[in-house]
Design a protein around this motif. Structure first.
Motif: not given
Ligand SMILES: Nc1ncnc2c1ncn2[C@@H]1O[C@H](COP(=O)(O)OP(=O)(O)OP(=O)(O)O)[C@@H](O)[C@H]1O
Ligand SMILES: [Mg+2]
Lengths: 265, 255
Positions: A1-2, A4-5, A7-8, A11, A101-105, A109, B91, B118-119, B121
């Motif tokens: 996921m590095k 993927g910011w 992408i997130a 989305g 629940v997304s792994p991003y901070p 989000l 997570l 997407a959430l 990544g």
């Protein structure tokens, strides 16, 4: 996921646009409101108000020219409040849980959702500016470009204020409450409808209240930017308020404190 | 995001860490103590039932594992990653099905799944392929362009399971995933989760209050009023009798 910011973010923005596309009435409502002001009130007030020359304007301006930046800010104010209310709705339907629940901070989000909402509001502002142009409000060509960053910043400030309000004050979880206690006071007690010097002539107290209202600075930031100029005071106030409001929101959503501890999602 | 040193509780190879470790976790909502010193673990590839009646603390525990909020005390680690110190890593390894349905009912199944990808990544292209894969697993491939609001309750649950699987988690958390379903849909969901464990290399923590859903070889964590009263294989907890009578005697409700 590095990596993927982006992408997130894409989305989250895509979802916002998809949801928005399903609510065409909302788009129309958001457009009708400022247009009513422009067509009806501006026509009526035109004769009542003799405006003098004030920066950023270089000549005497008609009332409808004066009021357009304030109406742009109003679109963003409504949009910010509406999307933050939809966050409350999201919290109840579980969409908020899905997001978190997304792994991003969490700050990312929340910020991504906020900015996605602002992008949608900017589309509305440009649509409004287009109609205002047909109505005879012609800011300089460069203004269409320079207003963009101002709209982005003002939108983020108003959106994070909405978020902060909806995460702290339970009573304001319906739109009527927000209208009465946030939108109307902020809009009317600002420089959106009359310049501050004009307020001072009738009431010093009102002038002081307007000068303390962050919305006034959002309006002035947009007004100057629309004429290719930067109002540094407005920029500083809006940036500062954005930091405070967004910081407060992130604090409220911090797993270690705030709202989730008190209320199940 | 990088792994902070020492984020993994266990040293050694990551693969050796259990899917989930809950160590002495307590949590209060004001005066209400929802969890009291809860400890258990979920082994890799295990189906673990979290058995407890209404108000036992199942959903609270799930909220802590997904870090909706932090526990008052204790530690939680997902695949060795501490939920508090390395929440992103934890997570990323969790797939969650919440007790309340959480699909965007205005959007199609495809749109819902793309959003979730997407959430995590996952770019659109690989997401496309993975979406087809998980929908085939839960037998919803033909529904991909339906609004999720138009799906039946059982289909929505399966859609949520598909969503939870998208990013290849190591642990599935299912909070009463069969609640509100009829007998057939219930059996389908349960069979699906068991099949996933065998073939998709995940573990599952399955919160339920229905003892019939538990098989003798399953691991069980019996949660009651925030405390773990028993844990181990279902047949060993049941002993000579059945699980229901064991449950009643453990909770002090037996004659
Ligand atoms: N946000 C909250 N604020 C206050 N008390 C709460 C909150 N969430 C849960 N509780 C309390 O914590 C206890 C455990 O609730 P929890 O929802 O975790 O139980 P559960 O096992 O999931 O029950 P159910 O089977 O009904 O879903 C209950 O006493 C509940 O009232
Ligand atoms: Mg529950």
């Amino acid at each position: 996921m590095k990596a993927g910011w982006t992408i997130a973010f894409a989305g989250i923005a895509r979802r916002e646009v998809l949801r928005f596309a399903r609510q065409r009435e909302r788009f129309l409502a958001a457009l009708v409101r400022p247009l009513v002001w422009l067509f009806i009130f501006a026509a009526g007030f035109r004769s009542v108000l003799g405006l003098s020359i004030t920066a950023p304007y270089e000549t005497y301006v008609l009332y409808e020219v004066y009021v357009v930046p304030g109406l742009c800010a109003m679109i963003q104010l409504f949009n910010g409040m509406q999307s933050s209310l939809s966050m409350v709705y999201d919290r109840e339907t579980g969409a908020m849980r899905t997001l978190l629940v997304s792994p991003y901070p969490r700050w990312f989000l929340l910020g991504a959702k906020l900015v996605a909402g602002v992008l949608v509001s900017i589309l509305q502002v440009y649509a409004f500016l287009g109609i205002a142009w047909l109505w005879g409000v012609h800011p300089p060509a460069i203004g269409w470009l320079t207003v963009l960053p101002a709209l982005l910043l003002a939108g983020v400030m108003l959106g994070s204020l909405g978020l902060l309000i909806s995460s702290t004050i339970r009573q304001l979880e319906n739109f009527a409450g927000v209208m009465n206690f946030v939108i109307f006071p902020m809009f009317f007690a600002s420089s959106a409808l009359y310049p501050l010097w004009r307020m001072k002539e009738s009431s010093v107290l009102l002038h002081d209240i307007c000068a303390l209202n962050p919305f006034t600075y959002a309006v002035e930031l947009i007004r100057f930017a629309l004429y290719g100029q930067v109002n540094l005071t407005a920029l500083a106030v809006v940036a500062g308020c954005t930091a405070v409001f967004f910081g407060g929101t992130v604090f409220m959503y911090d797993p270690a404190k705030g709202l989730w501890r008190k209320r199940p999602g | 995001m990088t792994v902070s040193p020492g984020a993994r509780l266990t040293g050694g190879a990551p693969d050796l860490a259990p899917a989930l470790v809950v160590a002495d976790v307590s949590h209060s909502f004001g005066a209400v103590q929802a969890l009291k010193g809860v400890s258990f673990s979920v082994a890799r590839g295990a189906f673990t039932a979290l058995l407890g009646v209404n108000g036992a603390g199942k959903t609270t525990l799930f909220s802590l594992i997904t870090r909706l909020y932090d526990s008052t005390s204790g530690q939680i680690a997902v695949a060795g990653f501490d939920a508090r110190r390395a929440p992103g890593e934890a997570l990323a390894r969790l797939g969650v099905v919440f007790q309340t349905r959480a699909l965007d009912t205005d959007l199609t199944l495809r749109q819902n799944l793309h959003y979730h990808a997407a959430l995590h990544g996952i770019a659109r292209k690989p997401a496309e392929a993975r979406i087809a894969e998980v929908l085939a697993l839960v037998d919803l491939s033909e529904r991909i362009d339906h609004r999720t609001g138009a799906l039946s309750g059982g289909q929505q649950r399966r859609a949520e399971i598909a969503r939870a699987l998208l990013h290849r988690p190591e642990l599935l958390l299912l909070d009463e995933a069969t609640a509100g379903l009829d007998v057939r849909a219930r059996a389908e969901v349960l069979a699906l989760v068991r099949r996933l464990i065998r073939h998709e290399n995940v573990s599952a923590l399955f919160a339920t209050h229905v003892m019939d859903e538990i098989e003798p070889a399953d691991d069980v964590v019996l949660l009651h009023r925030g405390e773990v009263l028993a844990r181990g294989r279902a047949d060993s907890i049941a002993g000579a009798g059945d699980l229901t009578s064991a449950f009643l005697s453990l909770t002090g409700q037996a004659a």
